[in-house]
Write an enzyme that holds these catalytic residues in place. Structure first.
Site, PDB file in Angstrom:
ATOM      1  CG  PHE A 176       0.163   0.141  36.612  1.00 34.78           C
ATOM      2  CD1 PHE A 176       1.543   0.328  36.627  1.00 34.78           C
ATOM      3  CD2 PHE A 176      -0.609   0.883  37.503  1.00 34.78           C
ATOM      4  CE1 PHE A 176       2.130   1.235  37.494  1.00 34.78           C
ATOM      5  CE2 PHE A 176      -0.032   1.782  38.377  1.00 34.78           C
ATOM      6  CZ  PHE A 176       1.349   1.958  38.377  1.00 34.78           C
ATOM      7  CE  LYS A 200      -9.779  -5.178  33.495  1.00 39.60           C
ATOM      8  NZ  LYS A 200      -8.658  -4.453  32.869  1.00 39.60           N
ATOM      9  CD  GLU A 203      -7.189  -0.514  31.996  1.00 45.02           C
ATOM     10  OE1 GLU A 203      -7.055  -1.617  32.574  1.00 45.02           O
ATOM     11  OE2 GLU A 203      -7.765   0.461  32.522  1.00 45.02           O
ATOM     12  NE  ARG A 204      -2.891   2.144  34.213  1.00 44.50           N
ATOM     13  CZ  ARG A 204      -2.790   3.018  35.191  1.00 44.50           C
ATOM     14  NH1 ARG A 204      -2.188   4.167  34.975  1.00 44.50           N
ATOM     15  NH2 ARG A 204      -3.280   2.762  36.379  1.00 44.50           N
ATOM     16  CB  CYS A 308       0.673  -2.521  47.011  1.00 43.65           C
ATOM     17  SG  CYS A 308       1.193  -4.221  47.197  1.00 43.65           S
ATOM     18  CD  GLU A 409      -1.444   3.451  46.870  1.00 46.36           C
ATOM     19  OE1 GLU A 409      -2.391   3.629  46.105  1.00 46.36           O
ATOM     20  OE2 GLU A 409      -0.997   2.325  47.154  1.00 46.36           O
TER      21      GLU A 409
HETATM   22  P1  NAD Z   1      -6.546   0.530  39.351  1.00 51.74           P
HETATM   23  O1  NAD Z   1      -7.498   0.353  40.463  1.00 51.74           O
HETATM   24  O2  NAD Z   1      -6.576   1.791  38.580  1.00 51.74           O
HETATM   25  O3  NAD Z   1      -6.758  -0.651  38.269  1.00 51.74           O
HETATM   26  C1  NAD Z   1      -6.799  -2.003  38.665  1.00 51.74           C
HETATM   27  C2  NAD Z   1      -7.760  -2.755  37.750  1.00 51.74           C
HETATM   28  O4  NAD Z   1      -9.088  -2.284  37.975  1.00 51.74           O
HETATM   29  C3  NAD Z   1      -7.475  -2.576  36.269  1.00 51.74           C
HETATM   30  O5  NAD Z   1      -7.591  -3.832  35.628  1.00 51.74           O
HETATM   31  C4  NAD Z   1      -8.527  -1.581  35.814  1.00 51.74           C
HETATM   32  O6  NAD Z   1      -8.955  -1.817  34.488  1.00 51.74           O
HETATM   33  C5  NAD Z   1      -9.668  -1.799  36.777  1.00 51.74           C
HETATM   34  N1  NAD Z   1     -10.375  -0.551  37.134  1.00 51.74           N
HETATM   35  C6  NAD Z   1      -9.820   0.637  37.447  1.00 51.74           C
HETATM   36  N2  NAD Z   1     -10.768   1.524  37.792  1.00 51.74           N
HETATM   37  C7  NAD Z   1     -11.952   0.882  37.711  1.00 51.74           C
HETATM   38  C8  NAD Z   1     -13.308   1.265  37.953  1.00 51.74           C
HETATM   39  N3  NAD Z   1     -13.628   2.499  38.355  1.00 51.74           N
HETATM   40  N4  NAD Z   1     -14.271   0.351  37.729  1.00 51.74           N
HETATM   41  C9  NAD Z   1     -13.972  -0.895  37.334  1.00 51.74           C
HETATM   42  N5  NAD Z   1     -12.697  -1.302  37.095  1.00 51.74           N
HETATM   43  C10 NAD Z   1     -11.707  -0.442  37.275  1.00 51.74           C
HETATM   44  O7  NAD Z   1      -5.092   0.245  39.951  1.00 51.74           O
HETATM   45  P2  NAD Z   1      -3.676   0.458  39.248  1.00 51.74           P
HETATM   46  O8  NAD Z   1      -3.417   1.921  39.104  1.00 51.74           O
HETATM   47  O9  NAD Z   1      -3.583  -0.387  38.036  1.00 51.74           O
HETATM   48  O10 NAD Z   1      -2.715  -0.161  40.361  1.00 51.74           O
HETATM   49  C11 NAD Z   1      -2.198   0.577  41.431  1.00 51.74           C
HETATM   50  C12 NAD Z   1      -2.986   0.349  42.700  1.00 51.74           C
HETATM   51  O11 NAD Z   1      -3.004  -1.035  43.014  1.00 51.74           O
HETATM   52  C13 NAD Z   1      -2.358   1.032  43.915  1.00 51.74           C
HETATM   53  O12 NAD Z   1      -3.359   1.648  44.660  1.00 51.74           O
HETATM   54  C14 NAD Z   1      -1.703  -0.108  44.692  1.00 51.74           C
HETATM   55  O13 NAD Z   1      -1.579   0.112  46.065  1.00 51.74           O
HETATM   56  C15 NAD Z   1      -2.674  -1.201  44.405  1.00 51.74           C
HETATM   57  N6  NAD Z   1      -2.057  -2.500  44.620  1.00 51.74           N
HETATM   58  C16 NAD Z   1      -2.385  -3.159  45.761  1.00 51.74           C
HETATM   59  C17 NAD Z   1      -1.791  -4.374  46.039  1.00 51.74           C
HETATM   60  C18 NAD Z   1      -2.131  -5.114  47.291  1.00 51.74           C
HETATM   61  O14 NAD Z   1      -1.861  -6.321  47.357  1.00 51.74           O
HETATM   62  N7  NAD Z   1      -2.717  -4.460  48.279  1.00 51.74           N
HETATM   63  C19 NAD Z   1      -0.855  -4.929  45.140  1.00 51.74           C
HETATM   64  C20 NAD Z   1      -0.551  -4.216  43.983  1.00 51.74           C
HETATM   65  C21 NAD Z   1      -1.172  -2.997  43.723  1.00 51.74           C
END
Ligand code: NAD
Length: 526
Positions: A176, A200, A203-204, A308, A409
């Site tokens: 998101f 994909k 969804e937020r 991140c 985090e």
């Molecule tokens: P999230 O993991 O909750 O969601 C990311 C994606 O994964 C979404 O599209 C979601 O629908 C899907 N998803 C979530 N849980 C899932 C599961 N159990 N099974 C299958 N799919 C699932 O992450 P978020 O809250 O949207 O984003 C924040 C996180 O992203 C933070 O931890 C941040 O550090 C990380 N991030 C990392 C980088 C990097 O380059 N290292 C960059 C940006 C964000």
């Protein structure tokens, strides 16, 4: 009894979804899917609300696309691949050039969509678009990026050369926090290399991706080059499992990253998964104080800490800890408000749950012995944002690695301050953290900077630069616990990820070129 209650679950969920839909006004827009060049409404009965995090209002509904809709998106990408893989590299370059111009011209519009769905302030949302746009600009260099190698002759009349060829249908799953930048890390490089795509988005906040899909259409992308499906876990699992998808790119949290890496590699796919982070900034006593403090405040609290690469831990070396009161003063002046307000520095967190979680970690850490120097939990915002998910800048001090505010985090505007006596102690502390996304040192000593950059076990290092995200001619080189897979996003690694190398060994005997006279006689059967 157990099986009855389990089989009742889908029906209960559907009923709950129906009840929820009846409470949402009929005029709340439904986000379409983008399949085979068409924006189509999902036939699902499961919808996820998208909120404006500054006001709490529901702005749209995003579908949990059905299995048939996922099949249609993947089939469209597979069909389009048949032609696109043979398109000339100049055709692909032209599409990227047209797309980059359209995104540049539409930047304000995309930024506004981001602010309304993600919450970050408008100027920061423009940066979100810009950092993605830079990857599209880089994709315009695809002719030279795709070049292979030649070695000749390797034996008499024998040439050996390598080609970079596309791999097929690729999929991307995004978080998101950067609704434009991260989708733009993924599909443009994939398409430029000759692949087709299924995205994909989170969804937020799917709005920026949908707008970018419209721009790809205007740029003349043929149907199927980019498809967009929506949903949550089921959607992700379908993409991980589908045999026609050859590679999966993921950016998001640890839990999803671990799951997706394991599930998609189990079916033989290439996977790159960027996951969570905890980034430390080291403050040396010889640093330029004003520069350091203002950079630290921006990197810890900007985007409400939901980056991140946010600096969420400040490691004060020696006497630099005396600067803390000034840091607190500077942070307390930040204006917390809705992201569309011209004077806002910090917008809301993405959800009520994110705010509740951050507040819980702050409370736990205080119980564990941390001291709170600036408490953002009581922040006040203008009345019209009373239902938003705001947390003001928060500074915790006397923090040790066992405390929750250090080990978790938080993804919120919370800065944890740690005190050490020497640079070596700072380096040892950072190297013992499981994450390796980013780090920075603030110093006026070239020797200290050199020691730090050499000895630190983190993939992206800043020297007097708080958020050292590389430009797209390099790659985003987070390391250790912040990545699964070994190929990074954009830069040369993107070409490696989105292509397969083929080597060709060819023999054309020069002696055969000596037949120079035309044969005029009838062939005889000798
Ligand atoms: P999230 O993991 O909750 O969601 C990311 C994606 O994964 C979404 O599209 C979601 O629908 C899907 N998803 C979530 N849980 C899932 C599961 N159990 N099974 C299958 N799919 C699932 O992450 P978020 O809250 O949207 O984003 C924040 C996180 O992203 C933070 O931890 C941040 O550090 C990380 N991030 C990392 C980088 C990097 O380059 N290292 C960059 C940006 C964000």
């Amino acid at each position: 009894m157990l099986s009855r209650s389990l089989s009742a679950r889908p029906a209960m969920a559907a009923a709950a979804n129906k009840a929820f839909l009846s409470t949402v006004g009929a005029n709340v827009p439904k986000v379409p899917l983008y399949i085979n060049g068409q924006f189509v409404q999902s036939s699902t009965d499961k919808w996820i609300p998208v909120h404006n995090p500054a006001t709490g209002e529901i702005t749209s509904l995003v579908p949990e696309a059905t299995a048939e809709e996922h099949e249609a998106a993947i089939a469209s990408a597979a069909e389009a691949y048949k032609d696109w893989r043979n398109s000339t590299v100049l055709t692909r370059q032209r599409k990227m050039m047209d797309l980059q111009l359209l995104i540049r011209n539409d930047m304000d519009n995309i930024a506004e969509l981001i602010t309304k769905e993600q919450g970050k302030v408008l100027s920061d949302a423009r940066g979100d678009v810009l950092r993605g746009l830079q990857v599209v600009e880089h994709a315009c260099s695809i002719p030279s990026l795709m070049m292979g190698e030649t070695l000749t002759p390797v034996a008499t009349d024998m040439d050996l050369y390598s080609l970079r060829q596309p791999i097929g249908v690729c999929a991307g799953i995004t978080p998101f926090n950067f609704p434009a930048m991260i989708p733009l890390w993924m599909f443009p490089m994939a398409n430029a290399c000759g692949n087709t795509y299924v995205l994909k988005p989170s969804e937020r906040n799917p709005g920026a991706s949908m707008r970018i899909a419209e721009l790809t259409e205007q740029a003349g992308f043929t149907p199927g080059l980019l498809n967009i499906v929506h949903g949550a876990h089921d959607s992700v699992n379908m993409l991980c499992d589908h045999p026609d998808i050859r590679a999966v790119s993921f950016v998001g949290g640890d839990r999803a990253g671990r799951h997706i890496f394991a599930r998609a590699t189990a079916t033989g796919k290439r996977v790159q998964a960027n996951t969570a982070a905890k980034n430390h900034g080291v403050i040396m006593p010889d640093a330029n104080k004003n520069h350091t403090l203002s950079q630290l405040v921006g990197a810890a609290f900007g985007a409400a800490g939901q980056r991140c690469m946010a600096l969420s831990v400040a490691v004060f070396v020696g006497s630099s800890r005396e600067w803390l009161p000034e840091l607190v003063e500077m942070a307390s002046k930040l204006k917390v408000s809705g992201g569309m307000e011209a004077d806002a520095d910090i917008g809301p967190l993405i959800s009520a749950q994110a705010k509740q979680r951050a507040e819980g970690i702050i409370a736990d850490s205080i119980e564990q012995g941390a001291e709170i120097l600036l408490d953002g939990r009581q922040v006040t915002v203008p009345e019209k944002y009373a239902a938003g998910h705001f947390l003001g800048p928060t500074i915790m001090t006397n923090v040790s690695p066992a405390m929750s505010c250090y080990s978790e985090e938080i993804f919120a505007p919370v800065l944890s301050c740690v005190f050490v006596d020497t640079l070596d102690e700072a380096i040892a502390l950072i190297n013992s953290s499981p994450y390796g996304n980013g780090t920075a040192i603030f110093t006026n000593s070239g020797a200290a900077a050199r020691r730090f950059t050499n000895d630190i076990d983190v993939g992206q290092v800043g020297v007097n630069v708080p958020i050292p995200v590389p430009l797209p001619m390099f790659s985003f080189t987070g390391s250790r616990g912040s990545i699964r897979g070994d190929t990074h996003f954009y830069g040369k690694d993107a070409i490696r990820f989105f292509t397969q190398t083929k080597t060709v060994t060819s023999l054309w005997r020069s002696a055969d070129a000596e037949v120079s006279r035309a044969a005029v006689h009838m062939p005889t059967m000798k």
